[in-house]
Write a protein that holds these residues in place. Structure first.
Motif, PDB file in Angstrom:
ATOM      1  N   HIS A  11      52.255 125.346  21.340  1.00 32.60           N
ATOM      2  CA  HIS A  11      52.221 126.441  20.370  1.00 32.60           C
ATOM      3  C   HIS A  11      51.401 125.962  19.172  1.00 32.60           C
ATOM      4  N   PRO A  12      50.468 126.776  18.679  1.00 36.11           N
ATOM      5  CA  PRO A  12      49.599 126.334  17.568  1.00 36.11           C
ATOM      6  C   PRO A  12      50.367 125.852  16.329  1.00 36.11           C
ATOM      7  N   LEU A  13      51.451 126.523  15.954  1.00 38.76           N
ATOM      8  CA  LEU A  13      52.206 126.084  14.776  1.00 38.76           C
ATOM      9  C   LEU A  13      52.927 124.770  15.035  1.00 38.76           C
ATOM     10  N   TYR A  14      53.366 124.548  16.263  1.00 34.70           N
ATOM     11  CA  TYR A  14      54.001 123.280  16.614  1.00 34.70           C
ATOM     12  C   TYR A  14      52.989 122.149  16.463  1.00 34.70           C
ATOM     13  N   GLU A  15      51.808 122.360  16.996  1.00 35.40           N
ATOM     14  CA  GLU A  15      50.764 121.339  16.918  1.00 35.40           C
ATOM     15  C   GLU A  15      50.398 121.054  15.462  1.00 35.40           C
ATOM     16  N   GLU A  16      50.342 122.085  14.638  1.00 37.50           N
ATOM     17  CA  GLU A  16      50.037 121.911  13.213  1.00 37.50           C
ATOM     18  C   GLU A  16      51.148 121.125  12.514  1.00 37.50           C
ATOM     19  N   ALA A  17      52.399 121.446  12.825  1.00 33.51           N
ATOM     20  CA  ALA A  17      53.529 120.736  12.219  1.00 33.51           C
ATOM     21  C   ALA A  17      53.523 119.262  12.622  1.00 33.51           C
ATOM     22  N   MET A  18      53.234 118.987  13.871  1.00 38.47           N
ATOM     23  CA  MET A  18      53.208 117.593  14.334  1.00 38.47           C
ATOM     24  C   MET A  18      52.065 116.819  13.669  1.00 38.47           C
ATOM     25  N   ALA A  19      50.923 117.463  13.494  1.00 40.56           N
ATOM     26  CA  ALA A  19      49.793 116.808  12.829  1.00 40.56           C
ATOM     27  C   ALA A  19      50.139 116.496  11.374  1.00 40.56           C
ATOM     28  N   LEU A  20      50.816 117.424  10.709  1.00 40.91           N
ATOM     29  CA  LEU A  20      51.222 117.202   9.323  1.00 40.91           C
ATOM     30  C   LEU A  20      52.218 116.052   9.231  1.00 40.91           C
TER      31      LEU A  20
END
Length: 69
Positions: A11-20
């Protein structure tokens, strides 16, 4: 349930959260700070380090850590 909006890998938001999260972990390590996994779980030091980590994560999201209570 056909419309499953839960955050999970892919999920795009999951990937963004993990990158952060990884960015905050890397920056803390570069600053000589500990991350929660660097100390004994549930110890008094873990409580302190975890709280500092959450404040840094909140700051990275654009929040003011002073607003956290």
């Amino acid at each position: 349930m056909d419309n499953d909006d839960r955050l999970r890998p892919g999920h795009p938001l999951y990937e963004e959260a993990m990158a952060l999260e990884m960015t905050v972990r890397t920056l803390r390590r570069a600053q000589g700070k500990k991350n929660p996994e660097d100390v004994l779980y549930a110890s008094p030091e873990w409580d302190v380090v975890s709280e500092e980590f959450v404040r840094d994560l909140y700051r990275a999201m654009g929040g003011n850590p002073g607003d956290l209570h």
